[in-house]
Design a protein around this motif. Structure first.
Motif, PDB file in Angstrom:
ATOM      1  N   TYR A  19       1.930 -12.754 -10.191  1.00  0.00           N
ATOM      2  CA  TYR A  19       2.589 -11.468  -9.970  1.00  0.00           C
ATOM      3  C   TYR A  19       1.781 -10.330 -10.570  1.00  0.00           C
ATOM      4  O   TYR A  19       1.151 -10.487 -11.621  1.00  0.00           O
ATOM      5  CB  TYR A  19       3.979 -11.450 -10.623  1.00  0.00           C
ATOM      6  N   ALA A  20       1.844  -9.196  -9.915  1.00  0.00           N
ATOM      7  CA  ALA A  20       1.317  -7.980 -10.518  1.00  0.00           C
ATOM      8  C   ALA A  20       2.167  -7.651 -11.737  1.00  0.00           C
ATOM      9  O   ALA A  20       3.388  -7.884 -11.742  1.00  0.00           O
ATOM     10  CB  ALA A  20       1.361  -6.829  -9.516  1.00  0.00           C
ATOM     11  N   ASP A  21       1.535  -7.108 -12.768  1.00  0.00           N
ATOM     12  CA  ASP A  21       2.284  -6.777 -13.992  1.00  0.00           C
ATOM     13  C   ASP A  21       3.445  -5.842 -13.704  1.00  0.00           C
ATOM     14  O   ASP A  21       4.499  -5.935 -14.338  1.00  0.00           O
ATOM     15  CB  ASP A  21       1.341  -6.132 -15.018  1.00  0.00           C
ATOM     16  N   SER A  22       3.275  -4.970 -12.739  1.00  0.00           N
ATOM     17  CA  SER A  22       4.293  -3.953 -12.456  1.00  0.00           C
ATOM     18  C   SER A  22       5.570  -4.539 -11.852  1.00  0.00           C
ATOM     19  O   SER A  22       6.605  -3.863 -11.837  1.00  0.00           O
ATOM     20  CB  SER A  22       3.731  -2.894 -11.510  1.00  0.00           C
ATOM     21  N   GLN A  40       0.840  -1.185   0.000  1.00  0.00           N
ATOM     22  CA  GLN A  40       0.000   0.000   0.000  1.00  0.00           C
ATOM     23  C   GLN A  40       0.871   1.228   0.000  1.00  0.00           C
ATOM     24  O   GLN A  40       1.641   1.455   0.944  1.00  0.00           O
ATOM     25  CB  GLN A  40      -0.928   0.008   1.215  1.00  0.00           C
ATOM     26  N   ALA A  41       0.764   2.006  -1.063  1.00  0.00           N
ATOM     27  CA  ALA A  41       1.493   3.270  -1.171  1.00  0.00           C
ATOM     28  C   ALA A  41       0.661   4.376  -0.532  1.00  0.00           C
ATOM     29  O   ALA A  41      -0.567   4.257  -0.432  1.00  0.00           O
ATOM     30  CB  ALA A  41       1.777   3.578  -2.629  1.00  0.00           C
ATOM     31  N   PRO A  42       1.288   5.457  -0.120  1.00  0.00           N
ATOM     32  CA  PRO A  42       0.545   6.557   0.501  1.00  0.00           C
ATOM     33  C   PRO A  42      -0.567   7.061  -0.408  1.00  0.00           C
ATOM     34  O   PRO A  42      -0.343   7.336  -1.588  1.00  0.00           O
ATOM     35  CB  PRO A  42       1.622   7.629   0.703  1.00  0.00           C
ATOM     36  N   GLY A  43      -1.764   7.142   0.132  1.00  0.00           N
ATOM     37  CA  GLY A  43      -2.899   7.658  -0.625  1.00  0.00           C
ATOM     38  C   GLY A  43      -3.493   6.694  -1.627  1.00  0.00           C
ATOM     39  O   GLY A  43      -4.384   7.072  -2.384  1.00  0.00           O
ATOM     40  N   LYS A  44      -3.010   5.462  -1.617  1.00  0.00           N
ATOM     41  CA  LYS A  44      -3.514   4.472  -2.581  1.00  0.00           C
ATOM     42  C   LYS A  44      -4.083   3.260  -1.861  1.00  0.00           C
ATOM     43  O   LYS A  44      -3.815   3.026  -0.681  1.00  0.00           O
ATOM     44  CB  LYS A  44      -2.405   4.055  -3.538  1.00  0.00           C
ATOM     45  N   GLN A  45      -4.841   2.472  -2.597  1.00  0.00           N
ATOM     46  CA  GLN A  45      -5.404   1.257  -2.026  1.00  0.00           C
ATOM     47  C   GLN A  45      -4.342   0.155  -1.985  1.00  0.00           C
ATOM     48  O   GLN A  45      -3.378   0.155  -2.757  1.00  0.00           O
ATOM     49  CB  GLN A  45      -6.600   0.789  -2.861  1.00  0.00           C
ATOM     50  N   ARG A  46      -4.562  -0.775  -1.080  1.00  0.00           N
ATOM     51  CA  ARG A  46      -3.680  -1.927  -1.007  1.00  0.00           C
ATOM     52  C   ARG A  46      -3.826  -2.744  -2.293  1.00  0.00           C
ATOM     53  O   ARG A  46      -4.933  -2.968  -2.783  1.00  0.00           O
ATOM     54  CB  ARG A  46      -4.023  -2.774   0.218  1.00  0.00           C
ATOM     55  N   GLU A  47      -2.679  -3.216  -2.821  1.00  0.00           N
ATOM     56  CA  GLU A  47      -2.713  -3.967  -4.072  1.00  0.00           C
ATOM     57  C   GLU A  47      -1.899  -5.245  -3.956  1.00  0.00           C
ATOM     58  O   GLU A  47      -0.941  -5.328  -3.183  1.00  0.00           O
ATOM     59  CB  GLU A  47      -2.162  -3.117  -5.222  1.00  0.00           C
ATOM     60  N   LEU A  48      -2.261  -6.223  -4.761  1.00  0.00           N
ATOM     61  CA  LEU A  48      -1.543  -7.486  -4.788  1.00  0.00           C
ATOM     62  C   LEU A  48      -0.174  -7.275  -5.426  1.00  0.00           C
ATOM     63  O   LEU A  48      -0.059  -6.599  -6.451  1.00  0.00           O
ATOM     64  CB  LEU A  48      -2.345  -8.520  -5.569  1.00  0.00           C
ATOM     65  N   VAL A  49       0.841  -7.891  -4.839  1.00  0.00           N
ATOM     66  CA  VAL A  49       2.182  -7.891  -5.425  1.00  0.00           C
ATOM     67  C   VAL A  49       2.479  -9.276  -6.001  1.00  0.00           C
ATOM     68  O   VAL A  49       2.824  -9.406  -7.172  1.00  0.00           O
ATOM     69  CB  VAL A  49       3.247  -7.521  -4.375  1.00  0.00           C
ATOM     70  N   ILE A  97       8.718 -14.590  -5.752  1.00  0.00           N
ATOM     71  CA  ILE A  97       8.149 -15.076  -4.504  1.00  0.00           C
ATOM     72  C   ILE A  97       8.493 -16.556  -4.349  1.00  0.00           C
ATOM     73  O   ILE A  97       8.483 -17.310  -5.320  1.00  0.00           O
ATOM     74  CB  ILE A  97       6.615 -14.861  -4.470  1.00  0.00           C
ATOM     75  N   SER A  98       8.810 -16.940  -3.118  1.00  0.00           N
ATOM     76  CA  SER A  98       9.108 -18.339  -2.844  1.00  0.00           C
ATOM     77  C   SER A  98       8.612 -18.669  -1.442  1.00  0.00           C
ATOM     78  O   SER A  98       8.419 -17.772  -0.618  1.00  0.00           O
ATOM     79  CB  SER A  98      10.609 -18.610  -2.950  1.00  0.00           C
TER      80      SER A  98
END
Length: 122
Positions: free
Chosen positions: A60-63, A39-48, A70-71
């Protein structure tokens, strides 16, 4: 009591790397999906990234594709996020997430860690 504890956040320059770890503890019967959100400041929580118990086809998120990996270790109830080629836009609070079946329960329950700060400077 089941809990998730994260470690490994910090401050790094753009292009650098960080490794986040998360350990599940308590009276656990089984863990299904484990993953990381941010979760970045001012943004919604997002899947990584997430990984199933079988560790096949992590998501994985495209970004972050091609930069993050991940392991997990099912024997140790841990999940790790290796983050390479970090960018300033990766800055945020990173949360560990897991679907855990506690021995005291009759089904899976969702758990969150307390979060760890990742800051990438330009």
């Amino acid at each position: 009591q089941v809990q998730l504890v994260e470690s490994g956040g910090g401050l790094v320059q753009a292009g650098g790397s960080l490794r986040l770890s998360c350990a599940a503890s308590g009276s656990i019967f089984r863990i299904n999906t484990m993953g990381w959100y941010r979760q970045a400041p001012g943004k919604q929580r997002e899947l990584v990234a997430t990984t199933s118990r079988s560790r096949s086809s992590p998501n994985y998120a495209d970004s972050v594709k091609g930069r993050f990996t991940i392991s997990r270790d099912n024997a140790k109830n841990t999940v790790v996020l290796q983050m390479n080629s970090l960018k300033p836009e990766d800055t945020g609070v990173y949360y560990c997430n897991a679907d855990i079946w506690p021995r005291s329960a009759s089904a899976y329950q969702e758990y969150w860690g307390q979060g760890t700060q990742v800051t990438v400077s330009s």
